[in-house]
Design a protein around this motif. Structure first.
Motif, PDB file in Angstrom:
ATOM      1  N   GLU A  95     -43.964 -11.836  19.717  1.00 14.74           N
ATOM      2  CA  GLU A  95     -45.235 -12.543  19.795  1.00 14.74           C
ATOM      3  C   GLU A  95     -46.428 -11.611  19.641  1.00 14.74           C
ATOM      4  N   ARG A  96     -46.229 -10.349  20.006  1.00 17.40           N
ATOM      5  CA  ARG A  96     -47.341  -9.393  19.915  1.00 17.40           C
ATOM      6  C   ARG A  96     -46.810  -7.998  19.676  1.00 17.40           C
ATOM      7  N   LEU A  97     -47.665  -7.191  19.093  1.00 13.64           N
ATOM      8  CA  LEU A  97     -47.387  -5.772  18.899  1.00 13.64           C
ATOM      9  C   LEU A  97     -48.506  -5.004  19.563  1.00 13.64           C
ATOM     10  N   ALA A 106     -57.177   6.874  13.792  1.00 17.54           N
ATOM     11  CA  ALA A 106     -56.063   5.960  14.019  1.00 17.54           C
ATOM     12  C   ALA A 106     -56.594   4.596  14.475  1.00 17.54           C
ATOM     13  N   TYR A 107     -57.615   4.610  15.325  1.00 13.99           N
ATOM     14  CA  TYR A 107     -58.238   3.369  15.796  1.00 13.99           C
ATOM     15  C   TYR A 107     -58.701   2.530  14.605  1.00 13.99           C
ATOM     16  N   GLU A 108     -59.426   3.148  13.694  1.00 17.06           N
ATOM     17  CA  GLU A 108     -59.936   2.455  12.508  1.00 17.06           C
ATOM     18  C   GLU A 108     -58.792   1.956  11.620  1.00 17.06           C
ATOM     19  N   ALA A 109     -57.789   2.801  11.409  1.00 18.38           N
ATOM     20  CA  ALA A 109     -56.655   2.418  10.561  1.00 18.38           C
ATOM     21  C   ALA A 109     -55.929   1.207  11.127  1.00 18.38           C
ATOM     22  N   LEU A 110     -55.738   1.163  12.448  1.00 12.74           N
ATOM     23  CA  LEU A 110     -55.041   0.030  13.060  1.00 12.74           C
ATOM     24  C   LEU A 110     -55.906  -1.218  13.026  1.00 12.74           C
ATOM     25  N   TYR A 111     -57.216  -1.061  13.141  1.00 17.49           N
ATOM     26  CA  TYR A 111     -58.100  -2.217  12.995  1.00 17.49           C
ATOM     27  C   TYR A 111     -57.941  -2.824  11.602  1.00 17.49           C
ATOM     28  N   ARG A 112     -57.786  -1.989  10.600  1.00 16.96           N
ATOM     29  CA  ARG A 112     -57.590  -2.483   9.229  1.00 16.96           C
ATOM     30  C   ARG A 112     -56.276  -3.251   9.083  1.00 16.96           C
ATOM     31  N   THR A 113     -55.378  -3.062  10.020  1.00 14.69           N
ATOM     32  CA  THR A 113     -54.075  -3.715   9.991  1.00 14.69           C
ATOM     33  C   THR A 113     -54.061  -4.972  10.861  1.00 14.69           C
ATOM     34  N   GLY A 114     -55.208  -5.322  11.451  1.00 15.07           N
ATOM     35  CA  GLY A 114     -55.300  -6.543  12.235  1.00 15.07           C
ATOM     36  C   GLY A 114     -55.178  -6.350  13.732  1.00 15.07           C
ATOM     37  N   PHE A 115     -55.014  -5.109  14.195  1.00 16.97           N
ATOM     38  CA  PHE A 115     -54.972  -4.835  15.628  1.00 16.97           C
ATOM     39  C   PHE A 115     -56.403  -4.806  16.153  1.00 16.97           C
ATOM     40  N   ALA A 116     -56.568  -5.010  17.455  1.00 20.64           N
ATOM     41  CA  ALA A 116     -57.887  -4.943  18.079  1.00 20.64           C
ATOM     42  C   ALA A 116     -57.754  -4.345  19.474  1.00 20.64           C
ATOM     43  N   TYR A 117     -58.817  -3.722  19.916  1.00 24.65           N
ATOM     44  CA  TYR A 117     -58.885  -3.066  21.215  1.00 24.65           C
ATOM     45  C   TYR A 117     -58.728  -4.092  22.331  1.00 24.65           C
ATOM     46  N   THR A 118     -57.890  -3.774  23.310  1.00 23.37           N
ATOM     47  CA  THR A 118     -57.654  -4.675  24.449  1.00 23.37           C
ATOM     48  C   THR A 118     -58.588  -4.408  25.625  1.00 23.37           C
ATOM     49  N   GLY A 119     -59.261  -3.258  25.604  1.00 26.47           N
ATOM     50  CA  GLY A 119     -60.052  -2.849  26.760  1.00 26.47           C
ATOM     51  C   GLY A 119     -59.256  -1.976  27.713  1.00 26.47           C
ATOM     52  N   GLU A 120     -57.972  -1.786  27.419  1.00 25.93           N
ATOM     53  CA  GLU A 120     -57.092  -0.980  28.260  1.00 25.93           C
ATOM     54  C   GLU A 120     -56.944   0.427  27.682  1.00 25.93           C
ATOM     55  N   THR A 121     -56.667   1.368  28.589  1.00 27.18           N
ATOM     56  CA  THR A 121     -56.295   2.715  28.173  1.00 27.18           C
ATOM     57  C   THR A 121     -55.015   3.095  28.909  1.00 27.18           C
ATOM     58  N   TYR A 131     -51.879  -6.694  18.373  1.00 21.68           N
ATOM     59  CA  TYR A 131     -51.834  -7.688  17.312  1.00 21.68           C
ATOM     60  C   TYR A 131     -50.963  -8.839  17.806  1.00 21.68           C
ATOM     61  N   PRO A 132     -51.344 -10.101  17.642  1.00 20.90           N
ATOM     62  CA  PRO A 132     -52.633 -10.472  17.090  1.00 20.90           C
ATOM     63  C   PRO A 132     -53.768 -10.062  18.017  1.00 20.90           C
ATOM     64  N   ALA A 133     -54.952  -9.988  17.460  1.00 24.30           N
ATOM     65  CA  ALA A 133     -56.114  -9.558  18.234  1.00 24.30           C
ATOM     66  C   ALA A 133     -56.253 -10.411  19.490  1.00 24.30           C
ATOM     67  N   PRO A 134     -56.587  -9.786  20.613  1.00 22.04           N
ATOM     68  CA  PRO A 134     -56.806 -10.564  21.837  1.00 22.04           C
ATOM     69  C   PRO A 134     -57.858 -11.642  21.608  1.00 22.04           C
ATOM     70  N   SER A 135     -57.765 -12.715  22.341  1.00 16.67           N
ATOM     71  CA  SER A 135     -58.666 -13.855  22.201  1.00 16.67           C
ATOM     72  C   SER A 135     -60.120 -13.435  22.352  1.00 16.67           C
ATOM     73  N   THR A 136     -61.004 -14.094  21.603  1.00 17.79           N
ATOM     74  CA  THR A 136     -62.446 -13.858  21.729  1.00 17.79           C
ATOM     75  C   THR A 136     -63.168 -15.157  22.071  1.00 17.79           C
ATOM     76  N   ASP A 137     -62.505 -16.017  22.840  1.00 18.16           N
ATOM     77  CA  ASP A 137     -63.138 -17.282  23.202  1.00 18.16           C
ATOM     78  C   ASP A 137     -64.252 -17.055  24.231  1.00 18.16           C
ATOM     79  N   ALA A 138     -64.871 -18.127  24.663  1.00 20.78           N
ATOM     80  CA  ALA A 138     -66.036 -18.043  25.555  1.00 20.78           C
ATOM     81  C   ALA A 138     -65.723 -17.376  26.887  1.00 20.78           C
ATOM     82  N   ASP A 139     -64.463 -17.334  27.292  1.00 21.46           N
ATOM     83  CA  ASP A 139     -64.106 -16.753  28.580  1.00 21.46           C
ATOM     84  C   ASP A 139     -63.895 -15.238  28.520  1.00 21.46           C
ATOM     85  N   THR A 140     -63.891 -14.658  27.343  1.00 16.40           N
ATOM     86  CA  THR A 140     -63.677 -13.215  27.237  1.00 16.40           C
ATOM     87  C   THR A 140     -65.003 -12.489  27.292  1.00 16.40           C
ATOM     88  N   LYS A 141     -64.930 -11.181  27.578  1.00 10.17           N
ATOM     89  CA  LYS A 141     -66.185 -10.445  27.755  1.00 10.17           C
ATOM     90  C   LYS A 141     -66.771  -9.931  26.443  1.00 10.17           C
TER      91      LYS A 141
END
Length: 182
Positions: A95-97, A106-121, A131-141
């Motif tokens: 369901e996710r990678l 590497a951050y930029e390269a993975l963004y080009r592949t459809g990944f997105a930052y989760t806010g976690e380290t 991937y897929p990119a975490p939700s960006t609905d109204a409840d996210t920051k």
């Protein structure tokens, strides 16, 4: 260029990569990770990715190490390899990678592949992308642009090379790169 998924975990092959040409070369001799490779027209490996299932979530596949021959970096080999694994993993039912990155390139390269930052380290200051990119609905920051810029900001607070600083400066206020579905 040929891109090939060699095997799924836990039955991955050993890859003996030249440590002078490839970062993380020693990590590719482990057999508990799946592997995918990019081969030049002469059959020589010019890129590789190792991956395995999350230990606590069978629906998540982690890309562990991505490496490209130092002489071939910047040609898009790493993102193409990650797309191959991404697409095959989704076909296989994941369901996710996720991947943890330690530099802005590497951050930029993975963004080009459809990944997105989760806010976690991670505990070693790597940024976790998903991937897929975490939700960006109204409840996210964050919206997509804010999410992308937040990850870049994490790197700006570090001791960087001149090349990394110039790269980050060129991305100030920019939108996330690439298509989410390439």
């Amino acid at each position: 260029m040929e891109y090939e998924l060699l095997e799924w975990p836990p039955d991955g092959p050993k890859l003996r990569l030249d440590h002078e040409r490839f970062s993380y070369a020693g990590k590719f001799v482990m057999t508990n990770t799946g592997k995918a490779v990019a081969r030049a027209d002469d059959g020589r490996i010019v890129g590789a990715v190792a991956f395995n299932e999350d230990r606590t979530d069978a629906d998540t596949l982690w890309l562990r190490y991505v490496t490209v021959d130092r002489e071939r970096r910047g040609e898009g080999i790493g993102p193409r390899l990650c797309r191959l694994v991404r697409d095959r993993a989704i076909d296989r039912g994941y369901e996710r990678l996720r991947i943890a990155v330690n530099n802005p390139f590497a951050y930029e390269a993975l963004y080009r592949t459809g990944f997105a930052y989760t806010g976690e380290t991670t505990g070693i200051a790597e940024l976790v992308l998903e991937y897929p990119a975490p939700s960006t609905d109204a409840d996210t920051k964050w919206d997509e642009r804010e999410r992308y810029q937040a990850g870049l900001e994490e790197f700006r607070d570090r001791d960087l090379s001149d090349e990394e600083e110039a790269f980050l400066d060129s991305r100030r206020e920019s939108e996330p790169p690439g298509s989410r579905t390439e």
